[in-house]
Design a protein around this motif. Structure first.
Motif, PDB file in Angstrom:
ATOM      1  N   ALA A 255       2.376   6.539  -6.974  1.00 30.44           N
ATOM      2  CA  ALA A 255       1.413   7.200  -7.059  1.00 30.44           C
ATOM      3  C   ALA A 255       2.041   9.614  -6.826  1.00 30.44           C
ATOM      4  O   ALA A 255       1.703   9.921  -7.828  1.00 30.44           O
ATOM      5  CB  ALA A 255       0.315   6.903  -6.251  1.00 30.44           C
ATOM      6  N   VAL A 256       2.340   9.299  -6.059  1.00 35.41           N
ATOM      7  CA  VAL A 256       2.557  11.304  -5.054  1.00 35.41           C
ATOM      8  C   VAL A 256       3.870  10.765  -6.175  1.00 35.41           C
ATOM      9  O   VAL A 256       3.386  12.253  -6.903  1.00 35.41           O
ATOM     10  CB  VAL A 256       2.488  10.840  -3.749  1.00 35.41           C
ATOM     11  CG1 VAL A 256       3.505  12.521  -4.026  1.00 35.41           C
ATOM     12  CG2 VAL A 256       1.733  10.379  -3.236  1.00 35.41           C
TER      13      VAL A 256
ATOM     14  N   SER B 258       2.521   1.199  -2.669  1.00 32.69           N
ATOM     15  CA  SER B 258       1.646   1.961  -4.444  1.00 32.69           C
ATOM     16  C   SER B 258       1.614   3.576  -3.700  1.00 32.69           C
ATOM     17  O   SER B 258       1.356   4.527  -4.805  1.00 32.69           O
ATOM     18  CB  SER B 258       0.530   1.736  -4.570  1.00 32.69           C
ATOM     19  OG  SER B 258       0.941  -0.104  -4.290  1.00 32.69           O
ATOM     20  N   ALA B 259       1.187   4.205  -2.844  1.00 33.89           N
ATOM     21  CA  ALA B 259       1.076   5.506  -2.749  1.00 33.89           C
ATOM     22  C   ALA B 259       1.793   6.312  -3.222  1.00 33.89           C
ATOM     23  O   ALA B 259       2.272   7.286  -3.943  1.00 33.89           O
ATOM     24  CB  ALA B 259       0.686   6.013  -1.187  1.00 33.89           C
TER      25      ALA B 259
ATOM     26  N   ARG C 214       0.973  -0.830   0.210  1.00 37.68           N
ATOM     27  CA  ARG C 214       0.071   0.161  -0.067  1.00 37.68           C
ATOM     28  C   ARG C 214       0.660   1.252   0.046  1.00 37.68           C
ATOM     29  O   ARG C 214       0.406   2.461  -1.134  1.00 37.68           O
ATOM     30  CB  ARG C 214      -0.584  -0.521   1.017  1.00 37.68           C
ATOM     31  CG  ARG C 214      -2.232   0.711   0.827  1.00 37.68           C
ATOM     32  CD  ARG C 214      -3.087   0.227   1.886  1.00 37.68           C
ATOM     33  NE  ARG C 214      -3.708  -1.340   2.684  1.00 37.68           N
ATOM     34  CZ  ARG C 214      -3.344  -1.875   3.909  1.00 37.68           C
ATOM     35  NH1 ARG C 214      -3.263  -0.677   4.696  1.00 37.68           N
ATOM     36  NH2 ARG C 214      -3.994  -3.074   3.776  1.00 37.68           N
ATOM     37  N   TRP C 215       1.501   1.467   1.185  1.00 31.37           N
ATOM     38  CA  TRP C 215       2.574   2.790   1.111  1.00 31.37           C
ATOM     39  C   TRP C 215       3.938   2.271  -0.525  1.00 31.37           C
ATOM     40  O   TRP C 215       3.883   3.350  -0.937  1.00 31.37           O
ATOM     41  CB  TRP C 215       3.303   2.699   1.976  1.00 31.37           C
ATOM     42  CG  TRP C 215       4.661   1.960   1.974  1.00 31.37           C
ATOM     43  CD1 TRP C 215       5.385   0.966   2.848  1.00 31.37           C
ATOM     44  CD2 TRP C 215       6.401   2.956   1.838  1.00 31.37           C
ATOM     45  NE1 TRP C 215       6.769   0.775   2.917  1.00 31.37           N
ATOM     46  CE2 TRP C 215       7.087   1.576   1.744  1.00 31.37           C
ATOM     47  CE3 TRP C 215       6.369   3.535   1.183  1.00 31.37           C
ATOM     48  CZ2 TRP C 215       8.185   1.637   1.765  1.00 31.37           C
ATOM     49  CZ3 TRP C 215       7.650   3.774   0.247  1.00 31.37           C
ATOM     50  CH2 TRP C 215       8.395   2.662   0.938  1.00 31.37           C
TER      51      TRP C 215
ATOM     52  N   TYR D 130       6.152   3.029 -10.667  1.00 25.14           N
ATOM     53  CA  TYR D 130       5.717   1.470 -10.134  1.00 25.14           C
ATOM     54  C   TYR D 130       6.796   0.467  -9.959  1.00 25.14           C
ATOM     55  O   TYR D 130       6.775   0.132  -8.866  1.00 25.14           O
ATOM     56  CB  TYR D 130       4.726   1.445 -10.851  1.00 25.14           C
ATOM     57  CG  TYR D 130       4.228  -0.289 -10.284  1.00 25.14           C
ATOM     58  CD1 TYR D 130       3.131   0.494  -9.042  1.00 25.14           C
ATOM     59  CD2 TYR D 130       4.025  -1.506 -10.394  1.00 25.14           C
ATOM     60  CE1 TYR D 130       2.480  -0.696  -8.068  1.00 25.14           C
ATOM     61  CE2 TYR D 130       2.872  -2.361  -9.519  1.00 25.14           C
ATOM     62  CZ  TYR D 130       2.077  -1.794  -8.666  1.00 25.14           C
ATOM     63  OH  TYR D 130       2.006  -3.084  -8.086  1.00 25.14           O
TER      64      TYR D 130
ATOM     65  N   ARG E 181      -4.435   3.135 -10.818  1.00 27.22           N
ATOM     66  CA  ARG E 181      -4.589   2.708 -10.185  1.00 27.22           C
ATOM     67  C   ARG E 181      -5.598   1.910 -10.704  1.00 27.22           C
ATOM     68  O   ARG E 181      -5.931   0.694 -10.781  1.00 27.22           O
ATOM     69  CB  ARG E 181      -6.285   3.805  -9.653  1.00 27.22           C
ATOM     70  CG  ARG E 181      -5.959   4.875  -8.726  1.00 27.22           C
ATOM     71  CD  ARG E 181      -6.136   4.071  -7.383  1.00 27.22           C
ATOM     72  NE  ARG E 181      -7.295   3.194  -7.169  1.00 27.22           N
ATOM     73  CZ  ARG E 181      -6.913   2.156  -5.809  1.00 27.22           C
ATOM     74  NH1 ARG E 181      -5.942   1.981  -5.253  1.00 27.22           N
ATOM     75  NH2 ARG E 181      -7.815   1.462  -5.441  1.00 27.22           N
TER      76      ARG E 181
END
Lengths: 574, 496
Positions: A20-21, A16-17, A13-14, A280, A77
């Motif tokens: 993305a950021v 990916s976050a 999760r982190w 990614y 996403r």
């Protein structure tokens, strides 16, 4: 296993976050840089700087950048779930076709087409030199407006670039997460790849433009008509001074400024889409440190040896294998934990757990290769058939095709069922007969018969995992020569050597049967390379052990065949 | 005080050093029969044996009259082999540039264009002057072999495990020879490939028996030599080519001692490439602002990589996360460097500097990526003039090349002119503190100068030093079982 999954999910999760950021931040920076460079005038430096500062306060700029970011986030996403650590290799031609034409891919291409078009539209609104909107006000008539063909052309080109990217994403294997050769820090990895990525996007956009020109020329009229019908617009070129000739003529298409705008927007779209892929993969392939020894009993599931066998999440398993290889090479402290013994009873629990996990996986892999070498078509071997015969099953052999190699097929039927249900059995028999006739037809056989080369690729699709396991084990064994104070590795050394030597033998045989042709099987070329890397890694691993232990190896009990093979390594003749 | 002053006088003119016994270098007259008796290995006259061997094999070629290609053909060849920089190099420095009158006018713009293209290709921060040099001049300038352009032998490398060595010659052939158990040399194999031109470096893969990497002008060639095969000539079928745009000429290569990774460097490229050879893939380690890389040395424990730059900068990379420590503001560019066997001490010298610097790394097991705790100390080897029977001779001076044996007991240092005919041998000790003790000077045949120094790895019973002179290889046996002597006065210790 729950703990491990939770641990993995939170980590994922982190990552990916963060990816993305950083993608969004890079997109904003890149858009700003492009706009700033575009508005720079070398003859009016001060004015240009003022103009660049003005961009930062411009509402139109920020609204369009926001639009691009939203599109980028949607892509992020929706697409990150398709990333895989290894190739899926279909068994036969039919599945291969189905795989290439799967709805997921179609969806992916359409998604990228739409997003490519949207990004181009936002970008043209920011630059705004050639084209402002898809429709123009016709001169002298406030209520009427005409189609802006040039803008349509550029946006359609953006869609084309997006679609092309989406199609190449699967075909060129960009959805496969390749782990880097060396583990650099994230900053240097991204920094090192940004400029080459920009160059690739620029050249790719340039190369693919010719296809778009051809497509546009032949479908131009229908496209414009479609636009006209959607908006209910008249087509009035003569009234607008900017547009002298239509884009359905060759002279109209040969406009340099139009080509430059299209190429530039294409490059922008391709680069922005590639950024998602780059960031990614950079985040996902960062190494992750798993605990070797649980601090508490309930954390047992989170240990390295559990992660090594976690087949449910391949990425997690890959990260564990990478961690093992890294710690074996670089971390003396963590190696000491592996070589330590338990305070109660003095059992080498950590080493036993890790070594047995690795050896079991490697042994299974060797068995698979050996079985495949014996029977590349994927049919059961004779030995297997004999086993089944013992279990009281009826086996019939039939030769499928005249002229083909002797392929064995077998059909099992329950003897008791045959006696009690004769009618059902006869129906079954007819069905089987029909299906065999269909199967024997050459065209059908071509599509549904298992292709040995594809089966071989499937076998080696996860080779990277084994490469790390072999490299990790060999480094641990070599380090044990000086660091293993309790002699915990000694007992396992014959097993490790046996597995390595058997694996090398199986690989040698496999590569003789199926020589590597890298240019073959586009999309799967990586697996061919992995086979070679695997073979080199096994050789390096054996040499590492031979060089480290030198003469001490002669006291290790091995089979006669393996002793002979090891002797070749000792004499440096392998 | 110069450490050279602690040395005894070198052998007289006409004497050849044969071996070391009891910490003394034994030298005999060239014609003395004892010289041949004591020498375990014969001399190899590469100019006569290897060059002739390669020519004699080309018997079919001898039947044809040689002709030079036309300008167009040469340019096309350069384009296909080396790309844009190759064609510019050919226009600026090629033979026909001098012969064809029209070409002279465009050779200068071509030089400028070559400079510009290399600068753009690799995003150099500054316009370094070396970017305008031709490929051959670049290698000649930064190679540790001072006779790279004119000598017969260009590179030399011992096999890490078996008594075998590879030697690259001026005619672009690479020969592999093995030493027989009786010490005699046997012709083994010859490697030739059309891309094997301007060989700047050769390196055997450590965790293998038969893989040799050759750094060429346009690529790195990986030769796979089957040890069981009886073939004496290996051609294109046994070779793998590693190329990367903008990465030419390849000047230095190094294998990771405990993995299958290969690194390559070029003075025109700001990136060092880390190759996964079997995968045919590389990762560029890009760092701006130092004008490329001149040579690479991987520490024997595999934890650090030294990369010298053409400017007065060098870097030390840690091989976990591949971050680097940059050393700037040196007095000159780095000339040569070598690692101690445990990878904790780095010796390096600067161009035209009469000092050997030592850099000590503290081991930190908790953080293998830390490179910060380092100490530096210097050993002066400034020139000393000595009066001998044959006249005044100069010893020491700017260092040309260094070699440290794999036991960590002997260090060989060669010097630039006018001391190029002597090689200084030091005894080194790494046990508690780093000690360096002079033993003596090695002298070759009259008027021969040392160009390449190399110790044979894992030599049983001492150290075997190979010195390549202009054409001849001498095998010096340097026995490491030296008598204990009191060297307190001249012992240079690391300042703690």
């Amino acid at each position: 296993m729950t703990n491990l999954r939770e641990l993995f999910d939170s980590e994922k999760r982190w990552r990916s976050a963060a990816a993305a950021v950083w993608t969004l931040l890079l997109v904003i920076s890149f858009t700003f840089a492009v706009t700033a460079v575009g508005s720079f005038d070398p003859f009016d430096v001060l004015g240009s700087i003022a103009g660049i500062l003005f961009i930062l306060t411009d509402r139109t700029f920020w609204s369009n950048v926001f639009g691009i970011c939203v599109v980028e986030f949607i892509i992020f996403r929706l697409t990150t779930r398709y990333y895989k650590v290894c190739h899926y290799v279909p068994r036969n031609q039919l599945r291969l076709i189905a795989y290439h034409l799967s709805p997921v891919r179609i969806f992916y291409i359409i998604l990228h087409m739409i997003c490519g078009g949207l990004i181009t539209w936002f970008m043209t609104r920011i630059t705004g030199n050639l084209v402002v909107s898809l429709v123009l006000d016709a001169t002298g008539n406030i209520n009427a407006s005409v189609v802006n063909e040039q803008h349509t052309f550029i946006v359609l080109h953006g869609m084309f670039v997006g679609g092309f990217y989406g199609a190449a994403f699967f075909l060129a294997g960009r959805h496969i997460i390749h782990f880097p050769i060396v583990q650099q820090t994230r900053f240097f990895r991204v920094k090192g790849q940004l400029f080459p990525l920009l160059l690739t996007s620029a050249s790719r956009s340039f190369r693919n433009m010719k296809y778009f020109y051809i497509i546009y020329y032949f479908f131009c009229a229908s496209t414009v008509q479609w636009w006209l019908s959607v908006y209910g617009l008249p087509q009035d070129r003569n009234s607008n001074s900017d547009i002298t000739s239509g884009l359905d003529t060759i002279s109209g298409l040969l406009s340099l400024s139009l080509a430059f705008s299209a190429w530039f927007c294409g490059m922008f779209v391709d680069f922005v889409l590639s950024l998602v892929n780059l960031l990614y993969i950079v985040y996902e392939t960062q190494s992750f440190e798993f605990p070797i020894e649980p601090a508490f009993e309930h954390l047992q599931d989170m240990c390295l040896h559990r992660a090594l066998i976690c087949n449910e999440h391949l990425l997690l398993q890959y990260l564990a294998c990478l961690d093992l290889s890294q710690l074996a090479k670089h971390s003396r402290e963590r190696r000491m934990v592996i070589f330590s013994v338990s305070p109660l009873g003095g059992h080498p629990l950590n080493w036993t757990n890790i070594a047995s996990t690795c050896l079991v996986q490697l042994k299974d892999f060797v068995d698979e290769i050996v079985a495949f070498n014996d029977c590349p078509t994927g049919q059961k071997t004779v030995g297997h058939l004999v086993d089944q015969q013992k279990q009281g099953q009826v086996i019939s052999r039939s030769f499928l095709r005249p002229g083909a190699t002797h392929e064995l097929s077998y059909r099992t039927a329950d003897v008791c069922a045959q006696q009690t249900q004769p009618q059902i059995d006869s129906a079954k028999r007819i069905f089987v007969k029909i299906s065999e006739i269909v199967k024997n037809h050459s065209v059908v056989t071509y599509f549904i018969a298992n292709r040995p080369e594809l089966l071989g690729l499937q076998l080696f699709s996860q080779s990277q995992k084994y490469i790390w396991l072999i490299s990790g084990l060999s480094h641990l064994v070599a380090a044990s020569y000086t660091e293993d104070t309790y002699g915990v590795v000694q007992q396992t050394l014959p097993d490790i050597l046996t597995v390595f030597l058997n694996l090398l033998e199986a690989l040698n045989r496999h590569l003789k049967q199926f020589p590597v042709r890298k240019r073959n099987q586009s999309g799967f070329a990586n697996i061919h390379s992995l086979k070679l890397v695997l073979k080199e890694t096994v050789k390096e691993a054996i040499y590492k052990i031979v060089i480290t232990f030198d003469t001490h190896l002669s006291s290790i009990p091995l089979s006669a065949e393996n002793t002979r093979r090891l002797q070749m390594f000792k004499e440096f003749k392998e | 005080m110069s450490l050279i002053e602690a040395f005894c006088n070198p052998p007289s003119y006409g004497f050849v050093t044969v071996c070391e016994k009891n910490a003394q270098l034994l030298a005999f007259d060239v014609l003395d029969s004892r010289a041949k008796e004591l020498a375990l290995f014969p001399e190899l006259n590469a100019a006569v044996e290897l060059m002739r061997a390669s020519w004699s094999k080309e018997s079919a070629r001898a039947a044809f009259v040689e002709h030079s290609d036309s300008a167009r053909k040469q340019l096309l060849k350069a384009w296909f082999e080396h790309g844009l920089t190759g064609i510019l190099d050919e226009i600026a420095y090629g033979q026909f540039a001098e012969q064809t009158p029209g070409m002279r006018f465009i050779s200068h713009p071509a030089r400028f264009a070559l400079w510009f293209v290399r600068w753009i290709n690799s995003m150099h921060g500054f316009l370094f002057p070396h970017l305008a040099l031709s490929n051959g001049d670049l290698i000649s300038e930064f190679s540790t072999n001072p006779m790279w352009k004119d000598g017969f032998v260009r590179c030399f490398a011992w096999h890490p495990h078996v008594p075998e060595f590879a030697i690259a010659m001026k005619d672009d052939f690479v020969h592999i020879r093995s030493l027989e158990s009786n010490g005699s040399l046997a012709v083994e194999r010859t490697l030739k490939h059309k891309l094997q031109k301007g060989v700047a470096d050769i390196a055997w893969k450590p965790l293998s028996s038969s893989i040799l990497a050759v750094a060429c002008q346009s690529c790195v060639l990986i030769w796979k030599i089957d040890p069981l095969s009886m073939a004496t000539h290996l051609w294109s079928s046994a070779v793998q080519t590693l190329t990367h745009p903008g990465h030419c000429p390849v000047i230095s290569i190094a294998w990771c001692p405990d993995e299958g990774l290969l690194v390559s460097a070029s003075p025109t490229d700001t990136s060092i490439l880390v190759w996964n050879v079997a995968m045919d893939d590389c990762v560029p380690l890009k760092r701006f602002g130092s004008g490329g890389s001149a040579f690479l040395k991987w520490s024997p424990d595999g934890s650090k990589l030294f990369s010298a730059c053409p400017s007065s900068v060098f870097r030390i990379w840690e091989c976990v996360n591949w971050t680097c420590q940059k050393w700037t503001k040196l007095l000159a560019r780095c000339q040569s460097a070598c690692w101690s066997p445990d990878g904790k001490i780095l010796l390096f010298t600067l161009h035209d500097e009469e000092v050997i610097y030592s850099l000590t790394f503290q081991s930190d097991s908790s953080n293998p990526t830390a490179l910060t705790k380092t100490q530096i100390s210097a050993i002066k080897v400034s020139a000393v003039n000595r009066d001998t029977e044959t006249g005044l001779i100069s010893l020491g001076g700017p260092v040309q090349d260094m070699a440290w044996d794999s036991n960590g007991e002997r260090l060989a240092v060669s010097f630039m002119d006018p001391s190029a005919q002597f090689v200084a041998i030091f005894q080194t000790s790494l046990e508690t503190i780093f000690e360096i003790i002079p033993i003596g000077f090695i002298r070759g045949r009259p008027d021969e100068t040392a160009t390449i120094l190399s110790f044979r790895p894992k030599f049983v019973g001492g150290s075997l030093l190979t010195i390549v002179s202009l054409a001849v290889l001498y095998f010096e046996i340097v026995v490491s079982r030296a008598l204990h002597l009191n060297f307190e006065n001249v012992c240079y210790e690391n300042s703690v």
